[in-house]
Design an enzyme around this catalytic site. Structure first.
Site, PDB file in Angstrom:
ATOM      1  N   HIS A   1       0.855  -1.176   0.000  1.00 40.87           N
ATOM      2  CA  HIS A   1       0.000   0.000   0.000  1.00 40.87           C
ATOM      3  C   HIS A   1       0.905   1.245   0.000  1.00 40.87           C
ATOM      4  O   HIS A   1       2.124   1.135   0.177  1.00 40.87           O
ATOM      5  CB  HIS A   1      -0.957   0.002   1.205  1.00 40.87           C
ATOM      6  CG  HIS A   1      -0.300   0.021   2.541  1.00 40.87           C
ATOM      7  ND1 HIS A   1      -0.313  -1.046   3.414  1.00 40.87           N
ATOM      8  CD2 HIS A   1       0.416   0.990   3.171  1.00 40.87           C
ATOM      9  CE1 HIS A   1       0.351  -0.738   4.504  1.00 40.87           C
ATOM     10  NE2 HIS A   1       0.805   0.482   4.387  1.00 40.87           N
TER      11      HIS A   1
HETATM   12  P1  TYD Z   1      -1.830  -2.508   7.542  1.00 42.49           P
HETATM   13  O1  TYD Z   1      -1.288  -1.137   7.751  1.00 42.49           O
HETATM   14  O2  TYD Z   1      -2.738  -2.722   6.368  1.00 42.49           O
HETATM   15  O3  TYD Z   1      -0.599  -3.490   7.494  1.00 42.49           O
HETATM   16  P2  TYD Z   1      -0.108  -4.463   6.337  1.00 42.49           P
HETATM   17  O4  TYD Z   1      -0.135  -3.675   5.077  1.00 42.49           O
HETATM   18  O5  TYD Z   1       1.260  -4.860   6.742  1.00 42.49           O
HETATM   19  O6  TYD Z   1      -1.065  -5.590   6.355  1.00 42.49           O
HETATM   20  O7  TYD Z   1      -2.570  -2.961   8.872  1.00 42.49           O
HETATM   21  C1  TYD Z   1      -3.145  -4.241   9.020  1.00 42.49           C
HETATM   22  C2  TYD Z   1      -4.410  -4.087   9.832  1.00 42.49           C
HETATM   23  O8  TYD Z   1      -4.147  -3.522  11.102  1.00 42.49           O
HETATM   24  C3  TYD Z   1      -5.439  -3.197   9.159  1.00 42.49           C
HETATM   25  O9  TYD Z   1      -6.719  -3.791   9.318  1.00 42.49           O
HETATM   26  C4  TYD Z   1      -5.403  -1.919   9.935  1.00 42.49           C
HETATM   27  C5  TYD Z   1      -4.884  -2.338  11.293  1.00 42.49           C
HETATM   28  N1  TYD Z   1      -4.028  -1.301  11.887  1.00 42.49           N
HETATM   29  C6  TYD Z   1      -4.511  -0.516  12.913  1.00 42.49           C
HETATM   30  O10 TYD Z   1      -5.670  -0.651  13.356  1.00 42.49           O
HETATM   31  N2  TYD Z   1      -3.698   0.450  13.455  1.00 42.49           N
HETATM   32  C7  TYD Z   1      -2.438   0.646  13.003  1.00 42.49           C
HETATM   33  O11 TYD Z   1      -1.723   1.520  13.528  1.00 42.49           O
HETATM   34  C8  TYD Z   1      -1.948  -0.159  11.923  1.00 42.49           C
HETATM   35  C9  TYD Z   1      -0.559   0.022  11.381  1.00 42.49           C
HETATM   36  C10 TYD Z   1      -2.774  -1.118  11.394  1.00 42.49           C
END
Ligand code: TYD
Length: 130
Positions: free
Chosen positions: A44
């Site tokens: 992303h």
């Molecule tokens: P995401 O940032 O999409 O991580 P990756 O791309 O590595 O999978 O986050 C994964 C999930 O965690 C997503 O549902 C959002 C949640 N999340 C939070 O609630 N708070 C945060 O600070 C972060 C980084 C993620």
């Protein structure tokens, strides 16, 4: 970016200090661990968020893509951070067993700041530079 640290018979200690070591004020810290072999994370971009990521344990491969060029990094030292500027598509993979990736972020969690579709990202990015 390099952080200061000290190692000795009592172990190792590393310091990331606000204002001195980072180009932003930390609003949020999160960490990722237990990523299975062959799995990737990220995939992303953020419109405004700035982050510094640190492999506090083990190693992680990072790809940063600006829509035209991709830069690859290997994070494998807790005294080293990689600055992720806003507007870059990032992909993290090849997490070594037991690795822990820590992220220091410039803002609280905001799902509106994410671009999760690569084609949308390319359009958004090309609009930025015109
Ligand atoms: P995401 O940032 O999409 O991580 P990756 O791309 O590595 O999978 O986050 C994964 C999930 O965690 C997503 O549902 C959002 C949640 N999340 C939070 O609630 N708070 C945060 O600070 C972060 C980084 C993620």
């Amino acid at each position: 970016m390099q952080f200061s640290g000290q190692s000795g018979e009592r172990g190792s200690l590393f310091v990331v200090e606000a204002k001195k070591d980072l180009p932003f004020e930390i609003k949020r810290v999160y960490y990722v661990k237990n990523v299975p072999d062959g799995k990737s994370r990220g995939a992303h971009a953020h419109k405004t968020l700035e982050q510094v990521i640190i492999a506090v344990e083990g190693s992680v491969n990072v790809e940063l893509d600006d829509g035209r060029n991709t830069s690859k990094f290997i994070l494998n030292n807790p005294d080293t951070g990689l600055y992720l500027p806003p507007g870059y598509w990032r992909r993290l993979d090849n997490f070594s067993p037991g690795s822990i990736l820590m992220a220091l972020a410039s803002a609280c969690y905001d799902p509106q700041d994410y671009i999760r579709d690569y084609d949308k990202y390319l359009k958004w990015r090309s609009n930025l530079s015109t």
